[in-house]
Structure formats: C-alpha cells, structure tokens
Design an enzyme around this catalytic site. Structure first.
Site, PDB file in Angstrom:
ATOM      1  N   SER A  28     -10.144  -5.926  18.027  1.00 23.31           N
ATOM      2  CA  SER A  28      -9.771  -7.218  17.445  1.00 23.31           C
ATOM      3  C   SER A  28     -10.730  -8.309  17.906  1.00 23.31           C
ATOM      4  CB  SER A  28      -8.346  -7.593  17.854  1.00 23.31           C
ATOM      5  OG  SER A  28      -7.429  -6.658  17.347  1.00 23.31           O
ATOM      6  N   ARG A  51      -9.798   4.590  22.536  1.00 24.02           N
ATOM      7  CA  ARG A  51     -10.979   4.739  21.686  1.00 24.02           C
ATOM      8  C   ARG A  51     -12.127   5.408  22.438  1.00 24.02           C
ATOM      9  NH1 ARG A  51     -10.690  -1.559  20.681  1.00 24.02           N
ATOM     10  NH2 ARG A  51     -10.299  -1.234  22.898  1.00 24.02           N
TER      11      ARG A  51
END
Ligand code: PNS
Length: 191
Positions: free
Chosen positions: A130, A92
């Site tokens: 998450s 990311r």
C-alpha cells in the site's frame, strides 16, 4: 462439522490487488473470512476507514463467504468477539517474515487458542505494498495493475485534491494540513 472462521486484519490504506489475491485464496480455505480494517486513531491514513470499507466491500462482492468489518484495540480481542479461530496474514517476502513472526507469536501469547495462518500472494504481487502504491500514485506513476479500478479512481481523486492545494486552490471541506499529511510514508511493514 467444524466451520473455520478467519479474520484478515490490516490497514488496507489503500487495498491493493495483493490484498484481493489473498482474500480470494483465504475464501477458498476458510468457511468464513472477515476482512477487518484496524481503526487506529494514532495513524493519519490516506483514506478514511469508511472509504477503505467501501472499497473493500466493492472488491469482495463476488465472494459469498467474505465480509468486511472494522475494529479498534487488539486483533486477538476482536477475533474472540466475532468468534473467529484463525488470523490470516500475507507474507510476500523474507523481509515480511520477522515482523509477521513476532506479531503471530505475540498474538499466540495473548490468546493461545487462536492460530495465525500465513498465505503467499501470487508472485506478481510479491513486491506490492500500500505504501508503494500511495507513493507511485503521488508521483504520477501508473498504478493500473496494482489496485482495482475503483481504488485507482479514488487515489486519483485524492491526488487531484492534493495538487489543487499545491496550486493554491482550496477544495471544499478539506484543510491544508490534512491534505499535506496524506502521503506520508509509514515506518513499519506496510500491507
Ligand atoms: O496492514 P498492516 O498495517 O500490516 O496490519 C497490521 C495489523 C493491523 C494487523 C496490526 O498492527 C494489529 O494487529 N494491530 C492491532 C493492535 C494489536 O493487536 N497489536 C498487537 C499485535 S501483536
């Protein structure tokens, strides 16, 4: 013609829209993609492996070449077992790179025949993890754009159970230490 089978290993606790974005991208470049959930007895996840598997299966029904599986032990051993030649991982931001590079090079050392392929999720998911989803959900923030509807629903159920404990209620089938530990932060990079 050579067919390329890849695995996408991870914790997926819970699976997010970022994971789904990567699965979609992976499904376009690999002939077969197995989303492989690590069964790690040393971790205390929020969702059981069975729950994560169900959520990922529901999220990936639209992809003909994507399946969901679980594994224990080394990722490279699992990849060989299912005859995959490639490991898919998401990057990311630069902050992911060091950890991912170390893991990819170690996996290469263990199994030189396996390649790791990195893909970037859509920019809008570059800050999504998450761990943050768990934290936001626990603190009452909106997770609507961060996870698929089904995952959001499951998260709300978990939080409801945790709040019941806080209010002195005892939801059926769950022990207090289990509920208390469910929202612990992870120390390492979290997908
Ligand atoms: O979603 P995550 O938690 O970032 O995934 C990490 C995962 C599951 C890919 C990594 O911890 C892993 O591969 N674990 C299996 C054990 C293993 O192979 N360890 C050596 C890695 S070099």
């Amino acid at each position: 013609m050579k067919r390329i089978k890849a695995i996408y290993p991870g914790s997926f606790d819970p699976p997010t829209n970022g994971h789904l974005d990567l699965i979609e991208r992976g499904s376009k470049i690999f002939d077969e993609l197995v989303v492989a959930i690590l069964r790690n007895p040393e971790k205390d996840p929020l969702f059981s492996v069975a729950d994560r598997r169900k959520m990922l299966e529901a999220m990936t029904t639209g992809f003909d070449n994507v399946s969901v599986d679980t594994f224990t032990g080394l990722t490279v051993d699992y990849a060989l077992r299912v005859e995959a030649t490639t490991i898919l991982r998401g990057i990311r931001a630069i902050s992911d790179y060091e950890y991912e590079l170390q893991m990819a090079l170690m996996n290469r050392k263990l199994q030189p025949g396996l390649e790791t392929v990195f893909m970037m999720p859509a920019e809008k998911y570059s800050y999504l993890s998450s761990r943050l989803v768990r934290e936001i959900a626990q603190l009452g923030g909106s997770i609507d754009c961060l996870v698929p509807e089904l995952v959001g629903q499951k998260l709300r159920e978990k939080i409801d159970i945790a709040h019941k404990f806080e209010n002195g209620e005892q939801p059926a089938g769950i022990t207090h230490p289990e509920a208390k530990s469910k929202f612990r932060k992870k120390k390492v990079k979290d997908g």
